[in-house]
Scaffold this motif. Structure first.
Motif, PDB file in Angstrom:
ATOM      1  N   GLU A  49     112.697   9.831  -4.163  1.00 39.00           N
ATOM      2  CA  GLU A  49     113.236   8.961  -5.211  1.00 39.00           C
ATOM      3  C   GLU A  49     112.098   8.429  -6.065  1.00 39.00           C
ATOM      4  OE1 GLU A  49     116.556   5.460  -5.710  1.00 39.00           O
ATOM      5  OE2 GLU A  49     115.788   5.934  -3.709  1.00 39.00           O
ATOM      6  N   VAL A  50     112.227   8.624  -7.377  1.00 41.03           N
ATOM      7  CA  VAL A  50     111.214   8.204  -8.336  1.00 41.03           C
ATOM      8  C   VAL A  50     111.598   6.843  -8.899  1.00 41.03           C
ATOM      9  CG1 VAL A  50     110.150   8.773 -10.549  1.00 41.03           C
ATOM     10  CG2 VAL A  50     110.712  10.593  -8.941  1.00 41.03           C
ATOM     11  N   LYS A  51     110.598   5.960  -9.007  1.00 43.01           N
ATOM     12  CA  LYS A  51     110.823   4.630  -9.568  1.00 43.01           C
ATOM     13  C   LYS A  51     110.059   4.521 -10.889  1.00 43.01           C
ATOM     14  CE  LYS A  51     108.987   0.215  -8.946  1.00 43.01           C
ATOM     15  NZ  LYS A  51     107.880  -0.402  -8.303  1.00 43.01           N
ATOM     16  N   GLY A  52     110.715   4.045 -11.929  1.00 38.64           N
ATOM     17  CA  GLY A  52     110.057   3.792 -13.206  1.00 38.64           C
ATOM     18  C   GLY A  52     109.966   4.991 -14.122  1.00 38.64           C
ATOM     19  N   ALA A  53     110.643   6.096 -13.779  1.00 39.59           N
ATOM     20  CA  ALA A  53     110.605   7.298 -14.604  1.00 39.59           C
ATOM     21  C   ALA A  53     111.865   8.123 -14.344  1.00 39.59           C
ATOM     22  CB  ALA A  53     109.367   8.118 -14.286  1.00 39.59           C
ATOM     23  N   LYS A  54     112.122   9.085 -15.226  1.00 40.13           N
ATOM     24  CA  LYS A  54     113.253   9.998 -15.055  1.00 40.13           C
ATOM     25  C   LYS A  54     112.724  11.398 -14.793  1.00 40.13           C
ATOM     26  CE  LYS A  54     116.545   7.433 -17.804  1.00 40.13           C
ATOM     27  NZ  LYS A  54     117.416   7.418 -18.958  1.00 40.13           N
ATOM     28  N   ILE A  55     113.378  12.091 -13.865  1.00 39.80           N
ATOM     29  CA  ILE A  55     112.947  13.427 -13.485  1.00 39.80           C
ATOM     30  C   ILE A  55     113.259  14.417 -14.607  1.00 39.80           C
ATOM     31  CG2 ILE A  55     113.337  15.335 -11.871  1.00 39.80           C
ATOM     32  CD1 ILE A  55     113.828  13.189  -9.711  1.00 39.80           C
ATOM     33  N   GLU A  56     112.227  15.159 -15.007  1.00 39.79           N
ATOM     34  CA  GLU A  56     112.390  16.222 -16.002  1.00 39.79           C
ATOM     35  C   GLU A  56     112.472  17.586 -15.341  1.00 39.79           C
ATOM     36  OE1 GLU A  56     109.334  16.230 -18.944  1.00 39.79           O
ATOM     37  OE2 GLU A  56     110.401  14.772 -20.165  1.00 39.79           O
ATOM     38  N   TYR A  57     111.785  17.741 -14.216  1.00 38.42           N
ATOM     39  CA  TYR A  57     111.733  19.023 -13.520  1.00 38.42           C
ATOM     40  C   TYR A  57     111.503  18.745 -12.038  1.00 38.42           C
ATOM     41  CZ  TYR A  57     109.705  23.334 -11.680  1.00 38.42           C
ATOM     42  OH  TYR A  57     109.437  24.425 -10.913  1.00 38.42           O
ATOM     43  N   ILE A 102     107.758  17.406  -8.294  1.00 34.54           N
ATOM     44  CA  ILE A 102     108.592  16.627  -9.218  1.00 34.54           C
ATOM     45  C   ILE A 102     107.745  16.249 -10.421  1.00 34.54           C
ATOM     46  CG2 ILE A 102     109.891  14.486  -9.557  1.00 34.54           C
ATOM     47  CD1 ILE A 102     110.385  14.470  -6.522  1.00 34.54           C
ATOM     48  N   VAL A 103     108.275  16.483 -11.601  1.00 33.43           N
ATOM     49  CA  VAL A 103     107.649  16.024 -12.835  1.00 33.43           C
ATOM     50  C   VAL A 103     108.612  15.022 -13.443  1.00 33.43           C
ATOM     51  CG1 VAL A 103     106.810  16.649 -15.123  1.00 33.43           C
ATOM     52  CG2 VAL A 103     106.465  18.208 -13.199  1.00 33.43           C
ATOM     53  N   ALA A 104     108.130  13.793 -13.623  1.00 32.06           N
ATOM     54  CA  ALA A 104     108.976  12.731 -14.175  1.00 32.06           C
ATOM     55  C   ALA A 104     108.259  12.111 -15.375  1.00 32.06           C
ATOM     56  CB  ALA A 104     109.251  11.672 -13.121  1.00 32.06           C
ATOM     57  N   ARG A 105     109.041  11.715 -16.355  1.00 28.29           N
ATOM     58  CA  ARG A 105     108.473  11.126 -17.557  1.00 28.29           C
ATOM     59  C   ARG A 105     108.929   9.684 -17.659  1.00 28.29           C
ATOM     60  NH1 ARG A 105     105.858  13.501 -21.505  1.00 28.29           N
ATOM     61  NH2 ARG A 105     106.643  15.553 -20.943  1.00 28.29           N
ATOM     62  N   THR A 106     107.965   8.836 -18.009  1.00 27.17           N
ATOM     63  CA  THR A 106     108.282   7.425 -18.189  1.00 27.17           C
ATOM     64  C   THR A 106     108.789   7.209 -19.603  1.00 27.17           C
ATOM     65  OG1 THR A 106     106.033   6.953 -18.897  1.00 27.17           O
ATOM     66  CG2 THR A 106     106.517   6.685 -16.565  1.00 27.17           C
ATOM     67  N   PRO A 107     109.665   6.216 -19.787  1.00 26.27           N
ATOM     68  CA  PRO A 107     110.094   5.906 -21.154  1.00 26.27           C
ATOM     69  C   PRO A 107     108.928   5.329 -21.928  1.00 26.27           C
ATOM     70  CG  PRO A 107     111.067   4.379 -19.559  1.00 26.27           C
ATOM     71  CD  PRO A 107     110.296   5.403 -18.782  1.00 26.27           C
ATOM     72  N   ARG A 108     108.794   5.731 -23.178  1.00 25.67           N
ATOM     73  CA  ARG A 108     107.693   5.213 -24.007  1.00 25.67           C
ATOM     74  C   ARG A 108     108.219   4.158 -24.953  1.00 25.67           C
ATOM     75  NH1 ARG A 108     103.166   9.566 -25.229  1.00 25.67           N
ATOM     76  NH2 ARG A 108     103.250  10.633 -23.251  1.00 25.67           N
ATOM     77  N   ASP A 109     107.462   3.104 -25.092  1.00 28.56           N
ATOM     78  CA  ASP A 109     107.817   2.073 -26.045  1.00 28.56           C
ATOM     79  C   ASP A 109     107.202   2.410 -27.396  1.00 28.56           C
ATOM     80  OD1 ASP A 109     109.143   0.620 -24.111  1.00 28.56           O
ATOM     81  OD2 ASP A 109     107.349  -0.501 -23.534  1.00 28.56           O
ATOM     82  N   GLU A 110     108.048   2.610 -28.386  1.00 26.71           N
ATOM     83  CA  GLU A 110     107.547   2.891 -29.737  1.00 26.71           C
ATOM     84  C   GLU A 110     107.383   1.590 -30.479  1.00 26.71           C
ATOM     85  OE1 GLU A 110     106.689   5.878 -30.741  1.00 26.71           O
ATOM     86  OE2 GLU A 110     107.372   6.847 -28.901  1.00 26.71           O
ATOM     87  N   LEU A 111     106.260   1.450 -31.188  1.00 24.88           N
ATOM     88  CA  LEU A 111     106.002   0.226 -31.955  1.00 24.88           C
ATOM     89  C   LEU A 111     106.514   0.375 -33.366  1.00 24.88           C
ATOM     90  CD1 LEU A 111     102.389  -0.601 -30.751  1.00 24.88           C
ATOM     91  CD2 LEU A 111     104.523  -1.613 -30.013  1.00 24.88           C
TER      92      LEU A 111
END
Length: 111
Positions: A49-57, A102-111
């Protein structure tokens, strides 16, 4: 920090096996070191289980590459991938797991 991975499992056997888990942040999709060979643990279940990111692969393997041999993946029916978890599929998983990627990507905050 805000990221993590929890690996929960139930297994038997595998006397004196040494397991290796690597969790890292990569800006350039660089590879981290992997375990090699075949595990002799008899896995009855597993869940990452990944915390703070969403699984991409995600991919699970019954044997990790060693020498000239390539990784041997589990059949797609043996495990399932959700937004934040990878786990065995009850009744389909054949109890062999040597490597889980597991490759997971964190959400990026756009300014």
């Amino acid at each position: 920090g805000d990221y993590g991975c929890t690996f929960t499992y139930s297994a038997q056997g595998g006397t004196n096996e040494q397991w290796q888990m690597n969790v890292g942040v990569s800006e350039d999709n660089g590879l981290f070191s992997w375990p090699q060979g075949k595990s002799y643990l008899f896995f009855t279940q597993f869940k990452a289980e990944v915390k703070g990111a969403k699984i991409e692969y995600a991919m699970a393997y019954s044997q990790a590459a060693v020498g000239a041999q390539s990784d041997i993946p589990l059949k797609q029916e043996e495990f399932e991938v959700a937004e934040t978890t990878v786990s065995h599929r009850e009744g389909k998983f054949r109890f062999e797991l040597s490597k889980l990627t597991i490759v997971a990507r964190t959400p990026r905050d756009e300014l």
